[in-house]
Write a protein that holds these residues in place. Structure first.
Motif, PDB file in Angstrom:
ATOM      1  N   LYS B   2      48.127  38.287  39.974  1.00  0.00           N
ATOM      2  CA  LYS B   2      46.982  39.195  39.808  1.00  0.00           C
ATOM      3  C   LYS B   2      46.314  39.484  41.152  1.00  0.00           C
ATOM      4  N   LEU B   4      42.930  40.257  42.917  1.00  0.00           N
ATOM      5  CA  LEU B   4      41.468  40.232  42.802  1.00  0.00           C
ATOM      6  C   LEU B   4      40.870  40.883  44.043  1.00  0.00           C
ATOM      7  N   SER B 113      41.198  43.148  39.041  1.00  0.00           N
ATOM      8  CA  SER B 113      39.832  42.756  38.726  1.00  0.00           C
ATOM      9  C   SER B 113      38.988  42.873  39.985  1.00  0.00           C
ATOM     10  N   ILE B 114      37.737  43.287  39.817  1.00  0.00           N
ATOM     11  CA  ILE B 114      36.851  43.449  40.971  1.00  0.00           C
ATOM     12  C   ILE B 114      35.638  42.556  40.793  1.00  0.00           C
ATOM     13  N   LEU B 115      35.340  41.774  41.814  1.00  0.00           N
ATOM     14  CA  LEU B 115      34.140  40.940  41.786  1.00  0.00           C
ATOM     15  C   LEU B 115      33.182  41.454  42.855  1.00  0.00           C
TER      16      LEU B 115
END
Lengths: 130, 117
Positions: B2, B4, B113-115
């Protein structure tokens, strides 16, 4: 769909916790899965068992606690964020020789890896507050 | 694996976002392929020769140097916002890849996914 929620905002100062809770309820109501709620930064104050808000204001900690009980969704507070801010469960209070526990038992202290895991394993990680 | 993406958009030291964003990115590198994107005042986190003695805050900017050791090699920085702050790549504490606004859109699109920090 599998959701995870990150809460960065403190209760009472910020709308983030109430919005996050409403979103969490909506996720389950729509039949989706909610993997985890992760509290980071000032978000760890959501678990403050000693908060005593006025009666005509929402008891946000109590609402989280009730939500966890009803839904079984795990609510994790980041250990580094929590210790800095004095949010301690029994184990941590003993470890640091503090006189009281401050974290509601509906919340679990764990590591930042739980946020990363949410980012990896949820289809959507939704952040509230910052 | 994944992908990130960690977006760093807050100035250092004024709030804890920058420091905890860096911590999260380091932690993430143990589990996933991590990319850092510095935009807006977040670019100021990367400034070389920071001295926080006057503010009483911890100077965590030295920690950026370990990102390479953690396998976080893709560190991007908005070129236009770097220039807007009167800065160049030589002012930064680590090597970053300057990206145009169009390239930022591609970086965002590549992330699973973005944080945000």
């Amino acid at each position: 769909m599998k959701f995870a929620i990150a809460v960065y905002g403190a209760p009472f100062s910020h709308q983030a916790p109430l919005s996050a809770l409403a979103f969490a309820r909506a996720v389950l109501a729509e039949g989706h899965e909610l993997l985890r709620i992760f509290f980071y930064h000032d978000g760890v104050y959501n678990g403050n068992a000693n908060a005593a808000p006025p009666q005509d204001e929402p008891d946000i900690r109590g609402m989280w606690s009730e939500f966890a009980l009803e839904s079984g969704v795990e609510m994790i507070v980041c250990v580094a964020s929590a210790l800095r801010r004095g949010m301690l469960d029994e184990t941590e209070a003993d470890r640091y020789e503090k006189s009281s526990t401050t974290l509601d038992p509906a919340f679990t202290i764990s590591g930042l890896g739980q946020l990363i895991d949410a980012g990896i394993n949820a289809d959507r990680l939704v952040t509230f507050g910052n | 694996m994944k992908q990130l993406l960690f977006i760093h958009s807050k100035a250092p030291h004024g709030s804890i976002n920058a420091q905890e964003g860096l911590d999260a990115m380091l932690m993430g590198s143990a589990f996933a392929e991590c990319t850092g994107l510095f935009i807006g005042d977040g670019i100021l986190q990367l400034l070389d020769r920071q001295d926080t003695t006057g503010s009483g805050q911890k100077n965590f900017s030295k920690t950026f140097a370990v990102l390479g050791d953690y396998g976080v090699d893709n560190i991007y920085c908005s070129q236009s916002q770097l220039s807007a702050r009167g800065l160049g790549l030589a002012d930064l504490v680590i090597k970053v890849k300057p990206v145009s606004d169009a390239e930022i859109r591609q970086v965002l699109a590549r992330a699973d996914s973005i944080l945000n920090f």
